[in-house]
Design a protein around this motif. Sequence first.
Motif, PDB file in Angstrom:
ATOM      1  N   LEU A  92       0.873  -1.165   0.000  1.00  0.00           N
ATOM      2  CA  LEU A  92       0.000   0.000   0.000  1.00  0.00           C
ATOM      3  C   LEU A  92       0.913   1.217   0.000  1.00  0.00           C
ATOM      4  O   LEU A  92       1.676   1.421   0.951  1.00  0.00           O
ATOM      5  CB  LEU A  92      -0.899   0.016   1.225  1.00  0.00           C
ATOM      6  CG  LEU A  92      -1.815  -1.194   1.448  1.00  0.00           C
ATOM      7  CD1 LEU A  92      -2.610  -1.027   2.743  1.00  0.00           C
ATOM      8  CD2 LEU A  92      -2.757  -1.370   0.273  1.00  0.00           C
ATOM      9  N   VAL A  93       0.835   2.006  -1.042  1.00  0.00           N
ATOM     10  CA  VAL A  93       1.736   3.146  -1.184  1.00  0.00           C
ATOM     11  C   VAL A  93       0.923   4.431  -1.132  1.00  0.00           C
ATOM     12  O   VAL A  93       0.085   4.681  -2.003  1.00  0.00           O
ATOM     13  CB  VAL A  93       2.530   3.066  -2.493  1.00  0.00           C
ATOM     14  CG1 VAL A  93       3.458   4.264  -2.629  1.00  0.00           C
ATOM     15  CG2 VAL A  93       3.333   1.766  -2.549  1.00  0.00           C
TER      16      VAL A  93
ATOM     17  N   ALA B 181      -1.353  14.797  11.911  1.00  0.00           N
ATOM     18  CA  ALA B 181      -1.087  13.406  12.298  1.00  0.00           C
ATOM     19  C   ALA B 181      -0.361  12.710  11.152  1.00  0.00           C
ATOM     20  O   ALA B 181      -0.237  13.271  10.051  1.00  0.00           O
ATOM     21  CB  ALA B 181      -2.395  12.678  12.582  1.00  0.00           C
ATOM     22  N   VAL B 182       0.078  11.494  11.424  1.00  0.00           N
ATOM     23  CA  VAL B 182       0.503  10.606  10.354  1.00  0.00           C
ATOM     24  C   VAL B 182      -0.729   9.812   9.926  1.00  0.00           C
ATOM     25  O   VAL B 182      -1.438   9.256  10.774  1.00  0.00           O
ATOM     26  CB  VAL B 182       1.626   9.659  10.800  1.00  0.00           C
ATOM     27  CG1 VAL B 182       2.009   8.723   9.663  1.00  0.00           C
ATOM     28  CG2 VAL B 182       2.841  10.457  11.266  1.00  0.00           C
ATOM     29  N   TYR B 183      -0.976   9.804   8.630  1.00  0.00           N
ATOM     30  CA  TYR B 183      -2.145   9.117   8.086  1.00  0.00           C
ATOM     31  C   TYR B 183      -1.691   7.824   7.402  1.00  0.00           C
ATOM     32  O   TYR B 183      -0.761   7.831   6.585  1.00  0.00           O
ATOM     33  CB  TYR B 183      -2.885  10.022   7.105  1.00  0.00           C
ATOM     34  CG  TYR B 183      -3.688  11.083   7.820  1.00  0.00           C
ATOM     35  CD1 TYR B 183      -3.063  12.165   8.408  1.00  0.00           C
ATOM     36  CD2 TYR B 183      -5.074  10.994   7.909  1.00  0.00           C
ATOM     37  CE1 TYR B 183      -3.793  13.129   9.093  1.00  0.00           C
ATOM     38  CE2 TYR B 183      -5.819  11.957   8.582  1.00  0.00           C
ATOM     39  CZ  TYR B 183      -5.164  13.014   9.178  1.00  0.00           C
ATOM     40  OH  TYR B 183      -5.886  13.970   9.850  1.00  0.00           O
ATOM     41  N   TYR B 184      -2.393   6.736   7.741  1.00  0.00           N
ATOM     42  CA  TYR B 184      -2.052   5.414   7.223  1.00  0.00           C
ATOM     43  C   TYR B 184      -3.206   4.851   6.403  1.00  0.00           C
ATOM     44  O   TYR B 184      -4.370   4.913   6.824  1.00  0.00           O
ATOM     45  CB  TYR B 184      -1.774   4.447   8.378  1.00  0.00           C
ATOM     46  CG  TYR B 184      -0.565   4.786   9.196  1.00  0.00           C
ATOM     47  CD1 TYR B 184      -0.669   5.609  10.309  1.00  0.00           C
ATOM     48  CD2 TYR B 184       0.691   4.267   8.873  1.00  0.00           C
ATOM     49  CE1 TYR B 184       0.443   5.920  11.078  1.00  0.00           C
ATOM     50  CE2 TYR B 184       1.804   4.564   9.628  1.00  0.00           C
ATOM     51  CZ  TYR B 184       1.671   5.397  10.729  1.00  0.00           C
ATOM     52  OH  TYR B 184       2.776   5.705  11.492  1.00  0.00           O
ATOM     53  N   CYS B 185      -2.876   4.281   5.290  1.00  0.00           N
ATOM     54  CA  CYS B 185      -3.838   3.545   4.481  1.00  0.00           C
ATOM     55  C   CYS B 185      -3.933   2.116   5.015  1.00  0.00           C
ATOM     56  O   CYS B 185      -2.919   1.520   5.401  1.00  0.00           O
ATOM     57  CB  CYS B 185      -3.366   3.545   3.029  1.00  0.00           C
ATOM     58  SG  CYS B 185      -4.421   2.655   1.886  1.00  0.00           S
ATOM     59  N   ASN B 186      -5.145   1.583   5.028  1.00  0.00           N
ATOM     60  CA  ASN B 186      -5.371   0.235   5.535  1.00  0.00           C
ATOM     61  C   ASN B 186      -6.259  -0.556   4.584  1.00  0.00           C
ATOM     62  O   ASN B 186      -7.208  -0.007   4.016  1.00  0.00           O
ATOM     63  CB  ASN B 186      -6.031   0.305   6.910  1.00  0.00           C
ATOM     64  CG  ASN B 186      -6.430  -1.058   7.439  1.00  0.00           C
ATOM     65  OD1 ASN B 186      -7.582  -1.454   7.355  1.00  0.00           O
ATOM     66  ND2 ASN B 186      -5.465  -1.777   7.984  1.00  0.00           N
TER      67      ASN B 186
END
Length: 117
Positions: free
Chosen positions: A4-5, A91-96
């Motif tokens: 996931l990029v 924030a740091v945002y993460y894809c899931n």
Amino acid sequence: QVQLVESGGGLVQSGGALRLSCVASGLIFNIYIMGWYCQVPGKQRELVASISTTGSTNYLDSVKGRFTITRDNAKNTVVLQMNSLKPEDTAVYYCNAKKIVGRNNYWGQGTQVTVSS
């Protein structure tokens, strides 16, 4: 190998907008619920928005009306459009990616979003 990029984070002034993108590879995209999480130091990762395989969406109360999550199954992409940004969105945002059946659950590397006041 699943990847996931994420892209699109950065620094923006309060009231501004950012568009986060996540491109997935190595999985059958249309059987995964896609989501964006955020995390600040010292706190747990928190779901910001998710979109089901049928396009149903779910949002954190504090972002409703400001953020929009969409997905393009043909391009294996999920996008988080972030408008009217506030300093507390920093924030740091993460894809899931979470498979609808089973335990497969994958994360991107994270992208920093900083909103200045």
